[in-house]
Design an enzyme around this catalytic site. Sequence first.
Site, PDB file in Angstrom:
ATOM      1  N   PHE A 138       0.467  -1.022   0.183  1.00 53.59           N
ATOM      2  CA  PHE A 138       0.169   0.014  -0.404  1.00 53.59           C
ATOM      3  C   PHE A 138       0.794   1.375  -0.003  1.00 53.59           C
ATOM      4  O   PHE A 138       1.425   1.296   1.135  1.00 53.59           O
ATOM      5  CB  PHE A 138      -1.155  -0.098   1.378  1.00 53.59           C
ATOM      6  N   ASP A 223       9.222   2.509   1.792  1.00 53.94           N
ATOM      7  CA  ASP A 223       8.023   3.372   2.046  1.00 53.94           C
ATOM      8  C   ASP A 223       8.092   3.000   3.881  1.00 53.94           C
ATOM      9  O   ASP A 223       7.387   1.723   4.837  1.00 53.94           O
ATOM     10  CB  ASP A 223       6.685   2.722   1.382  1.00 53.94           C
ATOM     11  N   LYS A 252       1.992   9.423   8.337  1.00 52.88           N
ATOM     12  CA  LYS A 252       1.471   8.913   9.711  1.00 52.88           C
ATOM     13  C   LYS A 252       2.293   9.274  11.622  1.00 52.88           C
ATOM     14  O   LYS A 252       1.667  10.711  11.363  1.00 52.88           O
ATOM     15  CB  LYS A 252       1.497   7.200   9.576  1.00 52.88           C
TER      16      LYS A 252
HETATM   17  C1  LIG Z   1      -0.698   5.174   5.052  1.00 54.53           C
HETATM   18  C2  LIG Z   1       0.156   4.966   4.279  1.00 54.53           C
HETATM   19  C3  LIG Z   1       0.510   5.669   3.102  1.00 54.53           C
HETATM   20  C4  LIG Z   1      -0.884   7.018   2.461  1.00 54.53           C
HETATM   21  O1  LIG Z   1      -0.174   7.680   3.698  1.00 54.53           O
HETATM   22  P1  LIG Z   1      -1.540   8.428   3.185  1.00 54.53           P
HETATM   23  O2  LIG Z   1      -1.177  10.127   4.183  1.00 54.53           O
HETATM   24  O3  LIG Z   1      -2.914   8.303   3.716  1.00 54.53           O
HETATM   25  O4  LIG Z   1      -1.994   9.349   2.051  1.00 54.53           O
HETATM   26  C5  LIG Z   1       0.816   4.850   2.347  1.00 54.53           C
HETATM   27  N1  LIG Z   1       2.216   4.465   3.129  1.00 54.53           N
HETATM   28  C6  LIG Z   1       1.482   3.606   3.750  1.00 54.53           C
HETATM   29  C7  LIG Z   1       3.086   2.418   3.806  1.00 54.53           C
HETATM   30  C8  LIG Z   1       0.663   3.495   4.604  1.00 54.53           C
HETATM   31  O5  LIG Z   1       0.564   2.657   5.026  1.00 54.53           O
END
Ligand SMILES: *Cc1c(COP(=O)(O)O)cnc(C)c1O
Length: 397
Positions: A138, A223, A252
């Site tokens: 994700f 990420d 986050k």
């Molecule tokens: C939540 C998340 C995102 C996206 O972050 P947003 O602030 O919602 O755009 C991207 N990568 C990972 C691994 C995430 O958990």
Amino acid sequence: MNTKEIIELGDKYLMHNVGRIPLAPVRGEGALIWDADGKEYLDFVSGIAVNSLGHCHPEVVGAIYRQAKKLIHCSNLYYIEPQVLLAKLLAENTGMDKAFFCNSGAEANEAAIKLARKHAKLKYGPGKVEIITAWQSFHGRTLATITATGQLKYQQGFEPLPGGFRYVPFNDLSAMEQAVSPATCAVMLEPVQGEGGVNVASRYYLEGVKMLCRENGALLIFDEVQTGIGRTGRFLACQHYEMTPDIITLAKALGGGFPIGAMLAASDIASTFQPGDHASTFGGNPLACAAALAAVEEILVGGVVQNAAAEGAYMYDKLVGLAGKYDYVKEVRGLGLLLGIELAIEGKGIVNGCQEQGLLINCVNNNVLRFIPPLTVTRQDVDRTIGILEEVMDRFK
Ligand SMILES: *Cc1c(COP(=O)(O)O)cnc(C)c1O
């Protein structure tokens, strides 16, 4: 307003773009949150791994208050004191050299994709454009990041998608070996897949991927939007593997609850971006950076990362103990305080049952219960959670 009134207005005036739970939180403190009717919950969702210091941590609240009185916003055309201090703090704790600030995880990944593409173009010429990501990953909700996300459910209906992405099964080194080629611009991975079901990468896998990237002149992007800033019991999840990638994305928990994202890179790669190449009006504004500075400093010096490691290990053991009781539990997994239980049944009923009992957890992939409490969580909070969980899980035997 009470819960019913808030929900009524929401249903009338908000787009129905998420499946909302009929709960309206209005106040939080530490690991606790209260809804509009005054009911108390132990919050093991933490705004999806955002409130790592718990709700309304006094250091973060104080920093926001002081900065709001001084300067809320000014343009990135100028130098911003809290922004440069935050960039320094992140560089000192991540092995990266330079920072770009934005407002979310998706934007951080979008920036990483742009940087990687431009870097490959300048260094190797056109054609080296492919970005490899994992199935079940994700990476966000913009068009490029839903395309990077290896889950079709996020892509369907939004075609045409940007080109240049391909997917491989996670933790499968031979699949990566077959996919990586001189046309690979970058490989982007979460060290622990969060939304995809709490899947922890193996050391063998990540080390092998790094080697393949080296051999093919591809950048390695981690990420760490969900795993970063102490969540897994180290400041970054990649530190469990003693690994430094070329680019790291954060968001986050970075702002202690305030929106901010960051894309960090080694200086030889960061220098790809020249004036005008990328920007954000709000990214790295004084208020967000002051909040993040306070949050990151508290997480680094307040024993918070150590607490995440200790309580994470304790909770993992407790969950494994619990899992032994139920035939419908398939696996317990995770790292630090990013924990999951994979079930052979849907998780929704257990999530709802816990909510009734005053515990907020959530479910990813329909059948993985995810636990992402504040990193400041206490032993008593964990024990209370296990108690409620057991009571609720007994009903599904
Ligand atoms: C939540 C998340 C995102 C996206 O972050 P947003 O602030 O919602 O755009 C991207 N990568 C990972 C691994 C995430 O958990």
